[in-house]
Each structure stands twice: as C-alpha cells, then as structure tokens.
Design an enzyme around this catalytic site. Structure first.
Site, PDB file in Angstrom:
ATOM      1  N   HIS A 102      -3.077  -6.176   1.393  1.00 46.58           N
ATOM      2  CA  HIS A 102      -2.351  -6.018   2.517  1.00 46.58           C
ATOM      3  C   HIS A 102      -2.161  -7.679   3.376  1.00 46.58           C
ATOM      4  O   HIS A 102      -3.148  -8.059   4.134  1.00 46.58           O
ATOM      5  CB  HIS A 102      -3.205  -5.297   3.564  1.00 46.58           C
ATOM      6  N   CYS A 131       0.970  -1.157  -0.038  1.00 47.76           N
ATOM      7  CA  CYS A 131       0.030   0.062   0.020  1.00 47.76           C
ATOM      8  C   CYS A 131       0.836   1.198  -0.014  1.00 47.76           C
ATOM      9  O   CYS A 131       1.464   1.465  -0.680  1.00 47.76           O
ATOM     10  CB  CYS A 131      -1.075  -0.077   1.181  1.00 47.76           C
ATOM     11  N   GLU A 168      -0.267  -8.335   5.667  1.00 45.15           N
ATOM     12  CA  GLU A 168      -0.215  -8.349   7.195  1.00 45.15           C
ATOM     13  C   GLU A 168      -1.815  -8.368   7.933  1.00 45.15           C
ATOM     14  O   GLU A 168      -1.644  -8.664   9.071  1.00 45.15           O
ATOM     15  CB  GLU A 168       0.542  -7.224   7.527  1.00 45.15           C
TER      16      GLU A 168
END
Lengths: 227, 81
Positions: free
Chosen positions: A197, A88, A199
């Site tokens: 994302h 991102c 994570e």
C-alpha cells in the site's frame, strides 16, 4: 498549467480511497473521485484503484467489481494507454479484468497479514515507478488475506523475461506468492498492480514505516507533466 | 424450470490452503484415512424452461464469464434431475 488529475475509484466496500486521495493531493495532483456506478472517467489523466473489500469480496476478490459500469470505461482506456495503479483489492480487480495476467489467491498460511514489508523495485521504467531506482529496496505496509500471486508457468516465465515483475518481496515472502512477486505491470507499462500500500506510506504523521509510497505519485505526476 | 449445477474447483496445480487446513483438522476429529481435501464452490442455477443444449451453453458462458476465474479454476456444468 493545471494540476494533473488522478481519479480515485470508490466501489461499495472500498476502504482506502480517502488515503489514496490524500496521497494524490500531498504530491501536488488533484484527486478526482470516481464512482463505480458511473460510466464516467471525468477526463482524468490517470486512475488509482484503491484497496478494500469491494462488493464484500463476494464470489472472488474483484470478480464483481470488474463488471461495474466504471470498469466498462476504464478497461478500454487502460488498454489505450491510460496510466492505472491498483493496490491490494485494486490489483485483484486488475487481474480479474485481465488487464494484468495471473490471479491473487488465499495466502499460503491462511492468515490475514498486516505488517510492514520489505520490497525491491525490479522495474523503474513503468508509469508509476520512474522515481525509484531499479534494485532499490523500500518498505510499505501490507494488509491482505488473498495476496498470493499465481500464474501458469508460461505466463510467469514471460513476466520474468520481459521485466514485468515490478516489485518483489524481500526479507521473507509473506503470502507464498510465486517468485516472491509483490507487483507486476502490463506489456505497455502503464498498468501496475501490487499488493502493498503506497498510499499508506506518504507521511510520518500517520506512523507509516516510510514515506516510500510518495514516489508512486511523484512518478506519475512527472509522467503527466512531461506528456 | 430446471436446475443446472456448476461446480468450480481450483485447478489441480493451484495450492488450496483451505482444503489443506480441513484435511489437517479431520484426523484431530477422529476421521482417519483421508489423504487430501480440495475445497470448491457449487452454484445452483435455476433456469426458465428446458435445460436443453442451448441453455447449457448459456450456463457454460456464465461460468466462464463470472462464476469461475479460468486462470485458476476449472468448472463443470450438469443438469440436476
């Protein structure tokens, strides 16, 4: 043997550094906090540039962060082969730093998009994707207002020809990215940037759509252990 | 002191959804005859001393380095009289 040490960078305005550090820890590596104002990579084995709004996205996303003291260290280290993953805002910073070609611009529909997104892994040979299979379809959260990947025709053709498009959106292009590009890598395959994302998709507890994000971290861990 | 203006615009081939949204809003507000709108950024750089060729070269360097991302944007530099 000591655990692999993965640096997680925090700029003013970074949001996802805690999730990133947690994901690193969950997969068995040691997260090492790196601060934007330090000229110090603390001898880490790899670096994660998390998302957020570093420097408030002033001027352009990533434009100010790219000149931070930490980046003065990171840019030559990445060119010399240090594995770096940017998600991102991290992807935007990597493009502004010219570690990756092209740029990320305002979403085609102008909306900030926050949803679970289908993604196809197009290249499982990078430092961060070896635990995937080429062609594998995964689901990761996306949340961004400026994720439309653009590059000139020549760059785009080279990325496609050399297999440097690492991730492509499937089931609809959320932001108007050229060629449905969600993520790319550099020529050496050690620097990877993507808008989704990983994570945020490492454990069921958080209501993540999948735990597909784990494979980014297990990929790098295997690479570091075998290095 | 002199004021140097740097105008930064997205390259013509780069989609500008903000400009498009503005272009779509104008007819609703009663402004007719607008074919297209592109949105850009204007920087007013106050420099010490004369805006001579050396100073302008320095501003051009600033524009290339930071003010514009030349992958997606073009810029122009001029002195405000």
């Amino acid at each position: 043997m000591n655990a692999a040490r993965v640096g997680v960078v925090t700029f003013p305005g970074t949001l996802d550094d805690q999730d990133a550090a947690r994901a690193v820890r969950l997969t068995g590596a040691d997260p090492v906090p790196l601060w934007h104002a330090d000229h110090d990579l603390k001898g880490v084995d790899a670096v994660f540039l998390p998302g957020g709004f570093s420097y408030g996205d002033y001027l352009r996303c990533g434009a100010i962060s790219r000149f931070s003291p930490l980046m003065d260290e990171l840019i030559p280290a990445a060119r010399a082969g240090l594995p770096v993953l940017g998600t991102c805002n991290g992807f935007q910073i990597l493009c502004e730093a010219h570690l990756l070609p092209g740029a990320l611009t305002r979403n085609e529909g102008l909306h900030y998009i926050c949803r679970d997104q289908g993604i196809r892994v197009e290249n499982a040979d990078t430092a961060w994707t070896s635990d995937f299979a080429t062609g594998q379809e995964i689901v990761l959260p996306i949340k961004h207002g400026e994720g439309r990947y653009v590059a000139d025709a020549e760059t785009l053709a080279a990325l496609e020809r050399d297999g440097r498009v690492v991730f492509r959106y499937v089931g609809g292009n959320p932001n108007g990215s050229l060629n449905d590009i969600a993520g790319i890598t550099n020529e050496a395959g050690n620097v990877v940037g993507l808008m989704p994302h990983p994570e945020h998709a490492v454990e069921e507890l958080t209501g993540a759509p999948s735990v597909d994000g784990r494979s980014f971290f297990t990929s790098i861990l295997k690479r570091l252990v075998n290095a | 002191m002199a004021r140097v203006i740097v105008d930064v615009m997205l390259k013509p081939e780069i989609l500008d959804p903000q400009g498009q949204a503005i272009a779509r809003a104008l007819p609703r507000l009663g402004f007719s005859g607008v074919h297209d709108v592109r949105q850009g950024k204007r920087f007013e750089v106050e420099i010490e001393g004369e805006a001579d060729e050396a100073a302008l070269a320095e501003v051009r360097k600033m524009a290339e380095t930071l003010l514009a991302n030349t992958v997606i944007e073009d810029f122009t530099v001029r002195v405000e009289r």
